[in-house]
Design a protein around this motif. Sequence first.
Motif, short mmCIF file in Angstrom:
data_model
loop_
_atom_site.label_atom_id
_atom_site.label_comp_id
_atom_site.label_asym_id
_atom_site.label_seq_id
_atom_site.Cartn_x
_atom_site.Cartn_y
_atom_site.Cartn_z
N ARG A 109 46.86 7.50 17.45
CA ARG A 109 46.12 7.68 16.21
C ARG A 109 46.21 9.14 15.81
N SER A 110 46.57 9.40 14.56
CA SER A 110 46.59 10.75 14.03
C SER A 110 45.24 11.02 13.36
N ASP A 111 44.40 11.77 14.03
CA ASP A 111 43.06 12.02 13.49
C ASP A 111 43.12 12.78 12.18
N SER A 114 44.47 10.54 9.42
CA SER A 114 43.46 9.53 9.10
C SER A 114 42.35 10.12 8.24
N GLU A 115 41.94 11.33 8.58
CA GLU A 115 40.90 11.99 7.79
C GLU A 115 41.41 12.33 6.40
N PHE A 119 40.22 7.50 6.02
CA PHE A 119 39.92 6.37 6.89
C PHE A 119 38.64 6.67 7.67
N SER A 121 36.08 6.21 11.11
CA SER A 121 36.33 6.35 12.55
C SER A 121 36.75 5.03 13.17
N GLY A 123 38.74 2.83 11.57
CA GLY A 123 40.11 2.60 11.16
C GLY A 123 40.99 3.80 11.48
N GLY A 124 42.06 3.94 10.72
CA GLY A 124 42.91 5.10 10.91
C GLY A 124 44.39 4.80 10.85
N VAL A 125 45.18 5.86 11.03
CA VAL A 125 46.64 5.76 10.98
C VAL A 125 47.19 6.07 12.37
N TRP A 126 47.97 5.14 12.89
CA TRP A 126 48.66 5.33 14.17
C TRP A 126 50.11 5.66 13.86
N ARG A 438 43.23 -0.49 10.56
CA ARG A 438 44.09 0.27 11.47
C ARG A 438 45.54 0.00 11.09
#
Length: 457
Positions: A109-111, A114-115, A119, A121, A123-126, A438
């Motif tokens: 996950r790229s914090d 994602s921010e 996205f 907390s 969800g997010g982008v991996w 996600r």
Amino acid sequence: MTSNATSIVCAGCGFVVAPAEPYPFRCPNAIPGDDVDHVLVRELDPAHVGFPQGDEANPYVRYRELFHAYHFGLGHGMTDGGFVDLVESLDKAVAAVDGRSFLSTPFLRSDELSERLRFSSEGGVWVKDETGNVAGSHKARHLMGVMLLLLVAEQAGLAPDGERPLAIASCGNAALAAAVVARAADRSLRVFVPTWADPDIRARLDALGADVVVCRRTEGASGDPPYLALRTALEEGAIPFTVQGPDNGMAIEGGETIGYEMVSELARTDVGLDRLVVQVGGGALASSCIRAFEDAALLEARVKLPRIHAVQTLGGYPLRRAYDRVVARMADPTSPADIVEGLTYARAHRSEFMWPWEEEPRSIATGIIDDETYDWAAVVAGMLATDGSPVLVSDETVVEAEAMAHVTSGIPVDPTGAAGMAGLLELVRGGEVGPDERVAVLFTGSKRLSGRGGTRR
């Protein structure tokens, strides 16, 4: 004697390849004019194989029980240890040529990314980072799998044609990958490239001992010039050392290691992936990822099949055109029966759905501007089965995605490698992706220092 764990079947006509066939690359029923989309695919029998649970660093060792080459070798006297030795020996030779060996690549996950895309907390982008792969992209993954099968067949005494040249058509990363693996295996390679291929890439191909053939576009001719030249070479006896599924279905199997690594990490961390956004040129990468998740589901790994989104640029999008035509035939695109019927018809009438882009495709993402999406049917099937969709992006969005990737991750991805990220930007801005979802993207090619690559001129 052969193992029952794998079989090779044509997705277009249903032909089943004889178990002892050393070159299960192209369907023998593929003849000019029959209009069937012949692509050989490797099928797994869950009664004889499960999803691997090991943690070996080399993906061809870790996932060996899923490879046709492995079971082909076992069926002809090779031991498990013998196959592992073969992988490690070839990998050592690859490292001597390229300075890099085959290792599992990061999937995290790229914090910051994602921010940046708002996205939550939950969800997010991996990001699956393939830029550190052999030859600087994912392409070598496909071709390492092909080379292992060739070497296993030769050791079994079933492929006496070790001196037959290998051949590939490519504008860059695939050619470099092929040249590295071929040099490591001490095999001759002919590479068909377009006139606009990067001079530094051509120089590297020369240094690796490849026979580089520049192919010019003939006015009025339809199709990609290097690919047309490749087809001629294959008809003259060359072995398809290529990433186009119709010419070598085993290239998809090698590329599946990328998807298998994602499956393993998702299962280990108990993360459910909602979407996979992947850039598409010829379609081998997307096809491999889709197939990997399908294999995992078949073998009851603890992951779900995510929605698949295939990304092309506005400079040329034959896959989107084919997808729209398949959907237009269906009364209900969400109906499994309609999907099967639509795809069955499409695979039997290829020319109604896939043909070369009418104008020469142009984009800064040069690695995905193929005149045709050769593995189109598998990618369309993956999108329909998962309620996914194709995504079109502008070059401006690709440039934005590349810059965002550099700033948020520090990964030196090139425009082609960032095109999937550009697709995610389009989906987020269109309101199709929620903040709790996600989503995975793949950074597939590293930016080269010359900076000479760019839009076709």
